[in-house]
Design a protein around this motif. Structure first.
Motif, PDB file in Angstrom:
ATOM      1  N   LEU A  13      22.943  21.654   1.400  1.00 40.21           N
ATOM      2  CA  LEU A  13      23.746  22.114   0.270  1.00 40.21           C
ATOM      3  C   LEU A  13      23.594  21.183  -0.922  1.00 40.21           C
ATOM      4  CD1 LEU A  13      25.780  24.016  -1.015  1.00 40.21           C
ATOM      5  CD2 LEU A  13      27.608  22.763   0.150  1.00 40.21           C
ATOM      6  N   ALA A  14      23.629  19.885  -0.686  1.00 41.02           N
ATOM      7  CA  ALA A  14      23.477  18.912  -1.775  1.00 41.02           C
ATOM      8  C   ALA A  14      22.105  19.040  -2.432  1.00 41.02           C
ATOM      9  CB  ALA A  14      23.693  17.494  -1.259  1.00 41.02           C
ATOM     10  N   MET A  15      21.078  19.274  -1.647  1.00 37.44           N
ATOM     11  CA  MET A  15      19.733  19.450  -2.189  1.00 37.44           C
ATOM     12  C   MET A  15      19.670  20.720  -3.048  1.00 37.44           C
ATOM     13  SD  MET A  15      16.740  18.074  -2.416  1.00 37.44           S
ATOM     14  CE  MET A  15      16.526  16.925  -1.067  1.00 37.44           C
ATOM     15  N   PHE A  22      19.216  20.835 -12.013  1.00 38.43           N
ATOM     16  CA  PHE A  22      17.982  20.721 -12.791  1.00 38.43           C
ATOM     17  C   PHE A  22      17.764  21.979 -13.619  1.00 38.43           C
ATOM     18  CE2 PHE A  22      16.273  17.962  -9.135  1.00 38.43           C
ATOM     19  CZ  PHE A  22      16.832  16.830  -9.689  1.00 38.43           C
ATOM     20  N   SER A  23      18.006  23.130 -13.018  1.00 35.05           N
ATOM     21  CA  SER A  23      17.836  24.404 -13.703  1.00 35.05           C
ATOM     22  C   SER A  23      18.809  24.536 -14.880  1.00 35.05           C
ATOM     23  CB  SER A  23      18.046  25.546 -12.711  1.00 35.05           C
ATOM     24  OG  SER A  23      17.953  26.775 -13.340  1.00 35.05           O
ATOM     25  N   ILE A  24      20.049  24.160 -14.651  1.00 35.38           N
ATOM     26  CA  ILE A  24      21.067  24.217 -15.701  1.00 35.38           C
ATOM     27  C   ILE A  24      20.675  23.334 -16.885  1.00 35.38           C
ATOM     28  CG2 ILE A  24      23.421  23.436 -16.261  1.00 35.38           C
ATOM     29  CD1 ILE A  24      24.213  24.364 -13.424  1.00 35.38           C
ATOM     30  N   CYS A  25      20.189  22.157 -16.584  1.00 38.46           N
ATOM     31  CA  CYS A  25      19.872  21.175 -17.628  1.00 38.46           C
ATOM     32  C   CYS A  25      18.707  21.607 -18.518  1.00 38.46           C
ATOM     33  CB  CYS A  25      19.589  19.808 -17.012  1.00 38.46           C
ATOM     34  SG  CYS A  25      21.077  19.015 -16.383  1.00 38.46           S
ATOM     35  N   GLN A  39      21.663  11.671 -17.187  1.00 34.87           N
ATOM     36  CA  GLN A  39      22.775  11.207 -16.353  1.00 34.87           C
ATOM     37  C   GLN A  39      23.129  12.237 -15.293  1.00 34.87           C
ATOM     38  OE1 GLN A  39      24.123   8.131 -16.769  1.00 34.87           O
ATOM     39  NE2 GLN A  39      25.426   8.412 -14.986  1.00 34.87           N
ATOM     40  N   LEU A  40      23.210  13.489 -15.698  1.00 36.99           N
ATOM     41  CA  LEU A  40      23.600  14.550 -14.779  1.00 36.99           C
ATOM     42  C   LEU A  40      22.550  14.759 -13.690  1.00 36.99           C
ATOM     43  CD1 LEU A  40      25.411  16.821 -13.828  1.00 36.99           C
ATOM     44  CD2 LEU A  40      24.559  18.230 -15.698  1.00 36.99           C
ATOM     45  N   THR A  41      21.297  14.792 -14.056  1.00 34.95           N
ATOM     46  CA  THR A  41      20.257  15.005 -13.038  1.00 34.95           C
ATOM     47  C   THR A  41      20.154  13.814 -12.090  1.00 34.95           C
ATOM     48  OG1 THR A  41      18.509  14.267 -14.569  1.00 34.95           O
ATOM     49  CG2 THR A  41      18.909  16.643 -14.408  1.00 34.95           C
ATOM     50  N   ARG A  42      20.317  12.598 -12.605  1.00 35.80           N
ATOM     51  CA  ARG A  42      20.281  11.423 -11.729  1.00 35.80           C
ATOM     52  C   ARG A  42      21.452  11.428 -10.755  1.00 35.80           C
ATOM     53  NH1 ARG A  42      21.042   6.877 -14.497  1.00 35.80           N
ATOM     54  NH2 ARG A  42      21.250   7.880 -16.498  1.00 35.80           N
ATOM     55  N   ALA A  43      22.632  11.791 -11.232  1.00 36.48           N
ATOM     56  CA  ALA A  43      23.811  11.833 -10.358  1.00 36.48           C
ATOM     57  C   ALA A  43      23.648  12.904  -9.279  1.00 36.48           C
ATOM     58  CB  ALA A  43      25.063  12.098 -11.185  1.00 36.48           C
ATOM     59  N   ALA A  44      23.202  14.085  -9.681  1.00 36.61           N
ATOM     60  CA  ALA A  44      23.025  15.184  -8.724  1.00 36.61           C
ATOM     61  C   ALA A  44      21.953  14.848  -7.697  1.00 36.61           C
ATOM     62  CB  ALA A  44      22.668  16.473  -9.463  1.00 36.61           C
ATOM     63  N   ARG A  45      20.886  14.221  -8.147  1.00 32.24           N
ATOM     64  CA  ARG A  45      19.784  13.821  -7.261  1.00 32.24           C
ATOM     65  C   ARG A  45      20.248  12.763  -6.267  1.00 32.24           C
ATOM     66  NH1 ARG A  45      15.419  11.825 -11.030  1.00 32.24           N
ATOM     67  NH2 ARG A  45      15.363  14.016 -11.590  1.00 32.24           N
ATOM     68  N   SER A  46      21.145  11.922  -6.688  1.00 33.28           N
ATOM     69  CA  SER A  46      21.617  10.816  -5.860  1.00 33.28           C
ATOM     70  C   SER A  46      22.390  11.287  -4.626  1.00 33.28           C
ATOM     71  CB  SER A  46      22.493   9.894  -6.709  1.00 33.28           C
ATOM     72  OG  SER A  46      22.965   8.817  -5.963  1.00 33.28           O
ATOM     73  N   VAL A  47      23.015  12.454  -4.711  1.00 35.13           N
ATOM     74  CA  VAL A  47      23.819  12.936  -3.578  1.00 35.13           C
ATOM     75  C   VAL A  47      22.946  13.144  -2.336  1.00 35.13           C
ATOM     76  CG1 VAL A  47      25.420  14.688  -2.739  1.00 35.13           C
ATOM     77  CG2 VAL A  47      25.544  13.947  -5.132  1.00 35.13           C
ATOM     78  N   PRO A  48      21.917  14.012  -2.387  1.00 35.21           N
ATOM     79  CA  PRO A  48      21.102  14.177  -1.167  1.00 35.21           C
ATOM     80  C   PRO A  48      20.255  12.950  -0.847  1.00 35.21           C
ATOM     81  CG  PRO A  48      20.146  15.463  -2.958  1.00 35.21           C
ATOM     82  CD  PRO A  48      21.472  14.929  -3.445  1.00 35.21           C
ATOM     83  N   VAL A  75      28.829  12.497  -6.049  1.00 29.75           N
ATOM     84  CA  VAL A  75      29.446  13.818  -6.227  1.00 29.75           C
ATOM     85  C   VAL A  75      30.449  13.765  -7.376  1.00 29.75           C
ATOM     86  CG1 VAL A  75      31.094  15.454  -5.207  1.00 29.75           C
ATOM     87  CG2 VAL A  75      29.117  14.691  -3.888  1.00 29.75           C
ATOM     88  N   GLU A  76      31.292  12.752  -7.382  1.00 27.04           N
ATOM     89  CA  GLU A  76      32.308  12.642  -8.436  1.00 27.04           C
ATOM     90  C   GLU A  76      31.659  12.425  -9.807  1.00 27.04           C
ATOM     91  OE1 GLU A  76      35.452  13.479  -8.013  1.00 27.04           O
ATOM     92  OE2 GLU A  76      34.926  13.831  -5.907  1.00 27.04           O
ATOM     93  N   GLU A  77      30.604  11.623  -9.842  1.00 24.42           N
ATOM     94  CA  GLU A  77      29.882  11.414 -11.092  1.00 24.42           C
ATOM     95  C   GLU A  77      29.269  12.731 -11.579  1.00 24.42           C
ATOM     96  OE1 GLU A  77      26.297   8.662 -12.948  1.00 24.42           O
ATOM     97  OE2 GLU A  77      26.728   8.542 -10.806  1.00 24.42           O
ATOM     98  N   THR A  78      28.700  13.489 -10.669  1.00 28.11           N
ATOM     99  CA  THR A  78      28.100  14.778 -11.022  1.00 28.11           C
ATOM    100  C   THR A  78      29.161  15.726 -11.562  1.00 28.11           C
ATOM    101  OG1 THR A  78      26.404  14.493  -9.324  1.00 28.11           O
ATOM    102  CG2 THR A  78      26.733  16.722 -10.165  1.00 28.11           C
ATOM    103  N   LYS A  79      30.305  15.794 -10.902  1.00 28.14           N
ATOM    104  CA  LYS A  79      31.391  16.661 -11.366  1.00 28.14           C
ATOM    105  C   LYS A  79      31.848  16.268 -12.768  1.00 28.14           C
ATOM    106  CE  LYS A  79      34.746  17.129  -8.431  1.00 28.14           C
ATOM    107  NZ  LYS A  79      35.673  16.737  -7.329  1.00 28.14           N
ATOM    108  N   SER A  80      31.939  14.972 -13.033  1.00 26.14           N
ATOM    109  CA  SER A  80      32.350  14.511 -14.363  1.00 26.14           C
ATOM    110  C   SER A  80      31.318  14.877 -15.420  1.00 26.14           C
ATOM    111  CB  SER A  80      32.577  13.001 -14.356  1.00 26.14           C
ATOM    112  OG  SER A  80      33.682  12.680 -13.550  1.00 26.14           O
ATOM    113  N   ALA A  81      30.049  14.722 -15.080  1.00 27.37           N
ATOM    114  CA  ALA A  81      28.983  15.074 -16.017  1.00 27.37           C
ATOM    115  C   ALA A  81      28.957  16.582 -16.271  1.00 27.37           C
ATOM    116  CB  ALA A  81      27.637  14.581 -15.503  1.00 27.37           C
TER     117      ALA A  81
END
Length: 117
Positions: A13-15, A22-25, A39-48, A75-81
């Motif tokens: 799910l995280a992947m 990435f698509s949204i950005c 920032q957003l892509t790095r945070a999202a990538r960091s989860v998986p 996850v929290e960083e991604t949600k904030s971004a």
């Protein structure tokens, strides 16, 4: 039975969510390329990636749990971004709310996995 990293629902799910981010950005303004998009892509990538790193160290239970906690932070960083993107009108409300719900599911799964490992 969990035999591989891919057997972890939370990892898959995280992947998938990271790929969705990435698509949204791709639709963000060009001037955000080196700030919010990055920032957003790095945070999202960091989860998986943190889940995967922990999986590689799972013989040491505390190391795996520590990596899951790092994933929770990402996850929290991604949600904030995502909220920043929404407030900047780069992201439609419907998409924002769906992504937040999906990341809350990831957070709950990470918490449960950490608690029960």
């Amino acid at each position: 039975m969990i035999k591989s990293l891919e057997d972890l629902n939370v990892y898959r799910l995280a992947m998938d969510l990271a790929m969705e981010v990435f698509s949204i950005c791709e639709n963000f303004p060009v001037h955000e390329k080196y700030s919010l998009t990055s920032q957003l892509t790095r945070a999202a990538r960091s989860v998986p990636l943190n889940i995967a790193e922990g999986w590689g160290r799972r013989v040491y239970s505390n190391e795996f749990k520590k990596s899951l906690i790092y994933s929770l932070g990402s996850v929290e960083e991604t949600k904030s971004a995502l909220e920043l993107a929404f407030r900047c009108n780069y992201l439609a409300e419907e998409k924002f709310l769906k992504m937040i719900i999906d990341y809350k599911i990831v957070a709950a799964q990470l918490h449960n996995l950490s608690k029960n490992w």
